[in-house]
Structure formats: C-alpha cells, structure tokens
Scaffold this motif. Structure first.
Motif, short mmCIF file in Angstrom:
data_model
loop_
_atom_site.label_atom_id
_atom_site.label_comp_id
_atom_site.label_asym_id
_atom_site.label_seq_id
_atom_site.Cartn_x
_atom_site.Cartn_y
_atom_site.Cartn_z
N ALA A 67 -71.41 -11.20 46.61
CA ALA A 67 -72.15 -12.69 47.06
C ALA A 67 -70.56 -13.51 47.09
CB ALA A 67 -73.21 -12.89 46.93
N GLY A 68 -69.61 -13.48 46.27
CA GLY A 68 -68.82 -14.65 45.73
C GLY A 68 -68.36 -14.01 46.95
N ASP A 69 -67.40 -12.72 46.56
CA ASP A 69 -66.42 -12.40 47.15
C ASP A 69 -66.46 -12.65 49.36
OD1 ASP A 69 -65.10 -11.91 45.22
OD2 ASP A 69 -65.97 -9.15 45.92
N ALA A 70 -67.83 -12.21 49.60
CA ALA A 70 -68.20 -12.50 50.94
C ALA A 70 -67.69 -14.28 51.58
CB ALA A 70 -69.32 -12.13 51.02
N SER A 71 -68.16 -14.45 50.45
CA SER A 71 -68.62 -16.15 50.72
C SER A 71 -66.92 -16.92 50.58
CB SER A 71 -69.58 -17.03 50.08
OG SER A 71 -70.36 -16.93 49.38
N ALA A 72 -66.55 -15.93 49.37
CA ALA A 72 -64.77 -16.79 49.90
C ALA A 72 -63.57 -16.26 51.41
CB ALA A 72 -63.51 -16.36 48.19
N ALA A 73 -64.81 -14.86 51.74
CA ALA A 73 -63.60 -13.91 52.61
C ALA A 73 -64.44 -15.03 53.89
CB ALA A 73 -64.50 -12.99 53.32
N LEU A 74 -65.43 -15.62 53.47
CA LEU A 74 -65.60 -16.79 55.00
C LEU A 74 -64.96 -18.57 54.85
CD1 LEU A 74 -69.66 -16.25 55.18
CD2 LEU A 74 -67.94 -15.45 57.09
N ASP A 75 -65.26 -18.26 53.21
CA ASP A 75 -63.53 -19.93 53.15
C ASP A 75 -62.50 -19.15 54.02
OD1 ASP A 75 -65.88 -20.96 52.25
OD2 ASP A 75 -65.06 -20.28 49.94
N ARG A 76 -62.40 -18.15 53.48
CA ARG A 76 -60.48 -17.74 54.36
C ARG A 76 -61.29 -17.96 56.00
NH1 ARG A 76 -60.79 -14.02 50.00
NH2 ARG A 76 -60.84 -12.56 51.53
N ILE A 77 -61.73 -16.80 56.67
CA ILE A 77 -61.58 -17.68 57.53
C ILE A 77 -61.72 -19.23 58.23
CG2 ILE A 77 -63.22 -16.99 59.67
CD1 ILE A 77 -64.39 -14.48 58.90
N GLY A 78 -62.71 -19.73 57.81
CA GLY A 78 -62.69 -21.03 57.86
C GLY A 78 -61.22 -22.08 57.78
N ASP A 79 -59.83 -21.63 56.56
CA ASP A 79 -59.25 -21.97 56.79
C ASP A 79 -57.71 -21.87 57.18
OD1 ASP A 79 -58.60 -20.36 54.82
OD2 ASP A 79 -58.52 -21.29 53.08
N GLY A 80 -58.33 -20.32 58.21
CA GLY A 80 -57.71 -19.47 58.84
C GLY A 80 -56.49 -19.14 57.84
N THR A 81 -56.70 -18.55 56.30
CA THR A 81 -56.33 -17.49 55.53
C THR A 81 -56.38 -16.25 55.61
OG1 THR A 81 -57.03 -18.42 53.56
CG2 THR A 81 -55.12 -19.33 54.43
N PHE A 82 -57.89 -15.66 56.40
CA PHE A 82 -58.33 -14.31 56.47
C PHE A 82 -57.64 -13.20 56.89
CE2 PHE A 82 -60.80 -11.00 58.71
CZ PHE A 82 -62.12 -10.88 57.48
#
Ligand SMILES: [Zn+2]
Length: 111
Positions: A67-82
């Motif tokens: 869940a933490g990994d998925a949240s972190a990936a969603l954050d990266r989508i948010g800040d453009g680093t995904f």
C-alpha cells in the motif's frame, strides 16, 4: 506516457483492506487465546497460535508495504517523477512499469 492512477489506487486500496482484515483476524486470534487462557511457551496449541499470529502479521506487513509503495507511486505521478529511476534518474521501461507500476528503480538499478 500512461499514468496508471486507477491501477495504483486499486493496488493500494486492496492492500489496505487486506491489512485491515488481517488486523481483525489477529485480534480474533488474540481474543481466542485469552479466553482459552493458553500458555504460549508450554502449551503446544499456544505455540501454534503464536505461529499463526506471526504469519498473519507478516502478511499484514507486506500488504502495508505494498500500500505504501502504491501511495508513493501515486505521489510520484502527482509531482511528475513517476517512471524515473530514483537512483540513476533514467526512465524506467514501459514494460517494467506495466508489470510493476510501483517500481522505484530501473531494471539495472534493481538488479
Ligand atoms: Zn536506475
């Protein structure tokens, strides 16, 4: 590039509800043990329960991690680093992200 928001949200939500369910299972096991007044160290059933509990906890931890990994990936989508490797900054391959949308490292750094 495709941003798999829905997929990551599903991974996160599934993992969180699994962790939740396991938490309740663990509480049920603890309650059953209390009401049976089992002595963990000396009762063979006690050690089975302790083992079961540690197994549930291990699964719960890995679900929370997912869940933490998925949240972190969603954050990266948010800040453009995904899709960028966190170590070397290279683009993570599309096939790798497809298979593992939570990947933080490119395939070379992950090795
Ligand atoms: Zn890398």
């Amino acid at each position: 590039m495709i941003e798999p928001v829905a997929r990551l949200e599903a991974i996160r939500d599934d993992a969180l509800s699994l962790a939740d369910r396991l938490q309740r299972d663990m509480e049920a096991v603890a309650e059953a043990r209390e009401s049976a007044n089992v002595d963990d160290e000396h009762d063979p059933e006690g050690s089975t329960i302790a083992y079961e509990r540690s197994q549930l906890d291990a699964i719960r931890r890995s679900a929370l991690e997912r869940a933490g990994d998925a949240s972190a990936a969603l954050d990266r989508i948010g800040d453009g680093t995904f899709g960028r490797c966190e170590r070397c900054g290279a683009r993570i391959g599309g096939a790798r992200l497809e298979a593992r949308p939570t990947a933080r490292l490119c395939i070379d750094c992950a090795r």
